[in-house]
Motif scaffolding. Structure first.
Motif, mmCIF file in Angstrom:
data_model
loop_
_atom_site.group_PDB
_atom_site.id
_atom_site.type_symbol
_atom_site.label_atom_id
_atom_site.label_comp_id
_atom_site.label_asym_id
_atom_site.label_seq_id
_atom_site.Cartn_x
_atom_site.Cartn_y
_atom_site.Cartn_z
ATOM 1 N N VAL A 90 0.420 4.544 15.592
ATOM 2 C CA VAL A 90 -0.470 4.031 14.549
ATOM 3 C C VAL A 90 -0.072 4.613 13.196
ATOM 4 O O VAL A 90 0.096 5.824 13.057
ATOM 5 C CB VAL A 90 -1.946 4.387 14.861
ATOM 6 N N GLN A 91 0.078 3.739 12.206
ATOM 7 C CA GLN A 91 0.407 4.165 10.842
ATOM 8 C C GLN A 91 -0.792 3.916 9.936
ATOM 9 O O GLN A 91 -1.458 2.881 10.045
ATOM 10 C CB GLN A 91 1.613 3.400 10.316
ATOM 11 N N LEU A 92 -1.023 4.854 9.028
ATOM 12 C CA LEU A 92 -2.138 4.779 8.089
ATOM 13 C C LEU A 92 -1.612 4.519 6.680
ATOM 14 O O LEU A 92 -0.662 5.166 6.232
ATOM 15 C CB LEU A 92 -2.920 6.094 8.104
ATOM 16 N N TYR A 93 -2.266 3.561 5.995
ATOM 17 C CA TYR A 93 -1.909 3.205 4.621
ATOM 18 C C TYR A 93 -3.154 3.217 3.742
ATOM 19 O O TYR A 93 -4.249 2.887 4.211
ATOM 20 C CB TYR A 93 -1.295 1.797 4.564
ATOM 21 N N GLY A 133 0.820 -1.204 0.000
ATOM 22 C CA GLY A 133 0.000 0.000 0.000
ATOM 23 C C GLY A 133 0.857 1.259 0.000
ATOM 24 O O GLY A 133 2.084 1.207 -0.073
ATOM 25 N N THR A 134 0.184 2.407 0.103
ATOM 26 C CA THR A 134 0.843 3.704 0.134
ATOM 27 C C THR A 134 0.764 4.272 1.541
ATOM 28 O O THR A 134 -0.339 4.463 2.074
ATOM 29 C CB THR A 134 0.169 4.680 -0.854
ATOM 30 N N TYR A 135 1.911 4.538 2.129
ATOM 31 C CA TYR A 135 1.970 5.133 3.469
ATOM 32 C C TYR A 135 1.418 6.551 3.403
ATOM 33 O O TYR A 135 1.800 7.330 2.534
ATOM 34 C CB TYR A 135 3.412 5.136 3.970
ATOM 35 N N ILE A 136 0.522 6.894 4.331
ATOM 36 C CA ILE A 136 -0.069 8.233 4.356
ATOM 37 C C ILE A 136 0.447 9.054 5.528
ATOM 38 O O ILE A 136 0.784 10.220 5.378
ATOM 39 C CB ILE A 136 -1.607 8.159 4.398
ATOM 40 N N GLY A 137 0.485 8.457 6.709
ATOM 41 C CA GLY A 137 0.930 9.203 7.878
ATOM 42 C C GLY A 137 0.859 8.353 9.122
ATOM 43 O O GLY A 137 0.536 7.168 9.066
ATOM 44 N N ASP A 138 1.156 8.989 10.249
ATOM 45 C CA ASP A 138 1.112 8.271 11.520
ATOM 46 C C ASP A 138 0.631 9.212 12.615
ATOM 47 O O ASP A 138 0.539 10.413 12.417
ATOM 48 C CB ASP A 138 2.476 7.676 11.862
#
Length: 80
Positions: free
Chosen positions: A35-38, A22-27
């Motif tokens: 928590v990391q968002l993808y 996936g594409t990493y968006i932020g944390d």
């Protein structure tokens, strides 16, 4: 492309592999978790990392953009 339904049926180790595509968006911080968002195309995934125990606690997938709001304050844009 993987669907949210397929993602939810996977074991945590398989979800980690899917998130890697996936594409990493932020944390963001969340109590004892980092928590990391993808973005995985048609849905998002959050990876909950337990800092104290140095391990992934859980990974959840979702479609609601409402859940990404806590990340907005942590995203920095370079507008040059």
């Amino acid at each position: 492309m993987i669907t949210l339904y397929d993602f939810q049926a996977m074991a945590v180790s398989e979800r980690m592999d899917a998130v890697g595509d996936g594409t990493y968006i932020g944390d963001r911080p969340d109590g004892k978790f980092f928590v990391q968002l993808y973005n995985l195309g048609s849905f998002y995934a959050e990876v909950f990392y337990d800092v104290e125990n140095n391990e992934i606690n859980s990974i959840r997938g979702f479609k609601s953009t409402k859940i990404i709001e806590p990340y907005l304050t942590h995203i920095k844009l370079n507008l040059r």
